[in-house]
Design a protein around this motif. Structure first.
Motif, short mmCIF file in Angstrom:
data_model
loop_
_atom_site.label_atom_id
_atom_site.label_comp_id
_atom_site.label_asym_id
_atom_site.label_seq_id
_atom_site.Cartn_x
_atom_site.Cartn_y
_atom_site.Cartn_z
N MET A 1 -42.43 20.65 -44.43
CA MET A 1 -41.90 19.37 -44.87
C MET A 1 -40.65 19.06 -43.97
N MET A 2 -39.63 19.92 -43.59
CA MET A 2 -38.76 19.44 -42.85
C MET A 2 -39.20 19.14 -41.37
N LYS A 3 -40.20 19.66 -41.15
CA LYS A 3 -40.67 19.32 -39.72
C LYS A 3 -41.20 18.07 -39.51
N ASN A 4 -41.94 17.51 -40.66
CA ASN A 4 -42.36 16.20 -40.74
C ASN A 4 -41.40 15.25 -40.88
N ILE A 5 -40.21 15.46 -41.54
CA ILE A 5 -39.07 14.73 -41.65
C ILE A 5 -38.42 14.32 -40.41
N ILE A 6 -38.05 15.66 -39.52
CA ILE A 6 -37.63 15.50 -38.26
C ILE A 6 -38.36 14.68 -37.38
N SER A 7 -39.55 14.81 -37.29
CA SER A 7 -40.78 14.43 -36.46
C SER A 7 -40.66 12.68 -36.80
N ALA A 8 -40.60 12.38 -38.03
CA ALA A 8 -40.42 10.89 -38.60
C ALA A 8 -39.34 10.07 -38.21
N LEU B 1 -37.37 11.14 -35.63
CA LEU B 1 -37.71 10.86 -34.04
C LEU B 1 -38.50 9.75 -33.63
N LEU B 2 -39.62 9.83 -34.26
CA LEU B 2 -40.50 8.76 -34.18
C LEU B 2 -39.98 7.19 -34.39
N LEU B 3 -39.32 7.20 -35.30
CA LEU B 3 -38.53 5.81 -35.64
C LEU B 3 -37.51 5.68 -34.52
N PHE C 1 -50.01 11.31 -28.45
CA PHE C 1 -49.58 12.02 -27.36
C PHE C 1 -49.60 11.18 -26.18
N VAL C 2 -50.56 10.24 -25.71
CA VAL C 2 -50.47 9.47 -24.66
C VAL C 2 -49.17 8.74 -24.66
N GLY C 3 -48.64 8.01 -25.73
CA GLY C 3 -47.55 7.33 -25.71
C GLY C 3 -46.20 8.21 -25.50
N ASN C 4 -46.28 9.33 -25.96
CA ASN C 4 -45.20 10.22 -25.51
C ASN C 4 -45.37 10.60 -24.19
N PRO D 1 -31.63 14.08 -22.66
CA PRO D 1 -31.96 14.01 -23.95
C PRO D 1 -33.07 13.00 -24.36
N PHE D 2 -33.16 12.06 -23.61
CA PHE D 2 -34.24 10.95 -23.59
C PHE D 2 -35.40 11.73 -23.30
N LEU D 3 -35.32 12.46 -22.34
CA LEU D 3 -36.63 13.16 -21.59
C LEU D 3 -37.20 14.30 -22.65
N ALA D 4 -36.19 15.12 -23.27
CA ALA D 4 -36.71 16.17 -24.26
C ALA D 4 -37.17 15.57 -25.48
N MET D 5 -36.80 14.30 -26.05
CA MET D 5 -37.05 13.67 -27.24
C MET D 5 -38.85 13.48 -27.30
N PRO D 6 -39.26 13.05 -26.15
CA PRO D 6 -41.10 12.82 -26.41
C PRO D 6 -41.59 14.20 -26.29
N LEU D 7 -40.88 15.10 -25.57
CA LEU D 7 -41.69 16.63 -25.54
C LEU D 7 -41.44 17.07 -26.65
N VAL D 8 -40.24 16.91 -27.49
CA VAL D 8 -40.20 17.59 -28.91
C VAL D 8 -40.98 17.06 -30.01
N MET D 9 -41.34 15.68 -29.53
CA MET D 9 -42.12 15.05 -30.51
C MET D 9 -43.60 15.17 -30.20
N ILE D 10 -43.89 15.77 -29.11
CA ILE D 10 -45.48 16.17 -28.68
C ILE D 10 -45.53 17.60 -29.69
N TRP D 11 -44.51 18.45 -29.45
CA TRP D 11 -44.60 19.71 -30.24
C TRP D 11 -44.43 19.79 -31.59
#
Length: 118
Positions: free
Chosen positions: A1-8, A10-12, A69-72, A100-110
């Motif tokens: 659940m926490m993973k989805n919140i963090i992902s959401a 970061l997506l926003l 994935f392609v967007g990230n 940090p902005f480079l790390a963000m899409p990589l973390v989002m993929i993960w």
């Protein structure tokens, strides 16, 4: 659940930044600092509409689960391109700011797309 919140979250943030960067790129002449930055990176005036279009495409791709994935990946490639241009220009501060902005899409993929509908 926490993973989805963090992902959401970061997506926003990522989608918002993508559309904001597109808007700022289209209206870069209104901001003297943007003009100076673009010139220092060697980005010509004819190339700026393409950068804005790619930023809009990235924002849209991130919102669609099948193209997440392609967007990230495209977002990460853009960030690496900006970092490379900054290195070539000798602007090491900008390179460090972009990490940090480079790390963000990589973390989002993960973390994966947060809104999977089953």
């Amino acid at each position: 659940m926490m993973k989805n919140i963090i992902s959401a979250v970061l997506l926003l943030i990522s989608v918002t930044l993508s559309f904001k960067h597109a808007w700022d790129t289209i209206h870069y002449k209104n901001n003297p600092e943007s003009v100076k930055m673009m010139e220092s990176l060697g980005i010509s005036e004819t190339f700026t509409p393409y950068l804005a279009a790619v930023a809009i495409v990235v924002g849209v791709l991130l919102l669609i689960p099948r193209t997440f994935f392609v967007g990230n990946m495209l977002n990460a490639i853009l960030i690496v391109m900006i970092m490379g241009l900054a290195l070539r220009a000798g602007n090491y501060r900008m390179v460090l700011i972009e990490i940090p902005f480079l790390a963000m899409p990589l973390v989002m993929i993960w973390l994966k797309y947060p809104f999977k509908f089953k």
